[in-house]
Scaffold this active site. Structure first.
Site, mmCIF file in Angstrom:
data_model
loop_
_atom_site.group_PDB
_atom_site.id
_atom_site.type_symbol
_atom_site.label_atom_id
_atom_site.label_comp_id
_atom_site.label_asym_id
_atom_site.label_seq_id
_atom_site.Cartn_x
_atom_site.Cartn_y
_atom_site.Cartn_z
ATOM 1 N N GLU A 1 5.902 -3.122 9.462
ATOM 2 C CA GLU A 1 4.781 -4.167 10.011
ATOM 3 C C GLU A 1 5.846 -4.954 11.117
ATOM 4 O O GLU A 1 6.720 -5.320 11.087
ATOM 5 C CB GLU A 1 4.589 -5.042 8.736
ATOM 6 C CG GLU A 1 3.702 -4.344 7.564
ATOM 7 C CD GLU A 1 2.285 -3.865 8.133
ATOM 8 O OE1 GLU A 1 1.778 -4.318 9.141
ATOM 9 O OE2 GLU A 1 1.885 -2.981 7.328
ATOM 10 N N THR A 2 4.892 -5.527 11.745
ATOM 11 C CA THR A 2 5.002 -6.501 12.722
ATOM 12 C C THR A 2 3.987 -7.705 12.747
ATOM 13 O O THR A 2 2.944 -7.291 12.699
ATOM 14 C CB THR A 2 5.276 -6.019 14.198
ATOM 15 O OG1 THR A 2 6.139 -5.055 14.539
ATOM 16 C CG2 THR A 2 5.451 -7.393 15.148
#
Length: 270
Positions: free
Chosen positions: A47-48
């Site tokens: 995830e970002t």
């Protein structure tokens, strides 16, 4: 080209190189969705998180895998909160995020953080996936539920720990009720002092195996709370990196608690 701060954090971890890595990128306004997705692809992490300050402990928050934008991500929310408190000067007792899953609150507690998330139903029984899951995982589950993700429930935690699934077969697997294709959550009663253990494979959204998945515990905690007859649970996600999640069921909310460690501070140009 414009420079932007970027941080990488090991979430649900008390030391480096454990837990689940997430990137955190503070913004003043949203960049185009295509750019947000491309940055997530470039980071190549599960995830970002992108966060915009609104003031007084209020923020906007979005999460991207290398493949899609998701509605909820626990470990990247934990990572974001850690950066806001330790790097960005946040002093509010509680942070509130505006997200696609509604308002999410995070409170700093000692060396960790407690997140207030929605509780999700583990879904209905789905025996039609038995053959697919058995073939993909090399072990026959005792029960299958179709909730936000497909969930395969086993009775032996060693099956979960030793599982070497065929991720190509998982990627081809049908969708959960939320429409997430190619995602499989496996779980079993815990051992070594844990109430339950799990692993999460999501090749359908660009994550072969997620090291520690906060959002999955929003569904696992209600299931195991009912099965074990307790509302406070100690969970372990048995990925190669591994991570501990403390869960507390409170009506239609799940409180998840964990620690985080900063790994990287840098600047990117987009």
């Amino acid at each position: 080209m414009t420079p932007y701060q970027l941080y990488q954090v090991d979430a649900f971890a008390s030391k480096l190189f454990t837990g689940n890595p997430a990137a955190v990128m503070p913004l003043k306004e949203w960049l185009p969705d295509e750019t947000l997705l491309n940055i997530a692809k470039e980071n190549n992490l599960a995830e970002t998180a992108y966060v915009i300050a609104k003031g007084n402990g209020q923020y906007k928050l979005r999460w991207f895998t290398p493949g899609i934008e998701v509605d909820l991500c626990g470990h990247a929310t934990l990572a974001t909160s850690h950066i806001l408190y330790t790097q960005m000067g946040e002093t509010s007792k509680t942070i509130t995020y505006e997200t696609k899953s509604g308002p999410l609150r995070v409170e700093r507690r000692g060396q960790g953080y407690e997140m207030d998330f929605p509780a999700y139903s583990p879904g209905t029984e789905a025996p039609e996936y038995l053959d697919q899951i058995t073939q993909a995982c090399g072990a026959t589950p005792d029960l299958i539920r179709n909730g936000d993700f497909l969930v395969a429930i086993y009775d032996d935690p060693e099956i979960i720990r030793k599982m070497k699934p065929n991720k190509t077969l998982i990627e081809q697997m049908g969708t959960g009720e939320s429409g997430h294709q190619g995602c499989l959550l496996v779980t079993a009663p815990g051992d070594l002092g844990f109430d339950f253990i799990s692993r999460f494979f999501a090749p359908g959204v660009g994550i072969p195996e997620d090291p520690v998945t906060g959002s999955a515990h929003c569904m696992l905690a209600p299931y195991w709370a009912e099965r074990l007859g307790k509302t406070e649970l100690k969970a372990f996600q048995a990925s190669p990196r591994g991570g501990e999640v403390l869960c507390r069921l409170d009506g239609d909310r799940v409180h998840l608690e964990g620690r985080a460690v900063t790994y990287l501070r840098g600047t990117i140009e987009v």
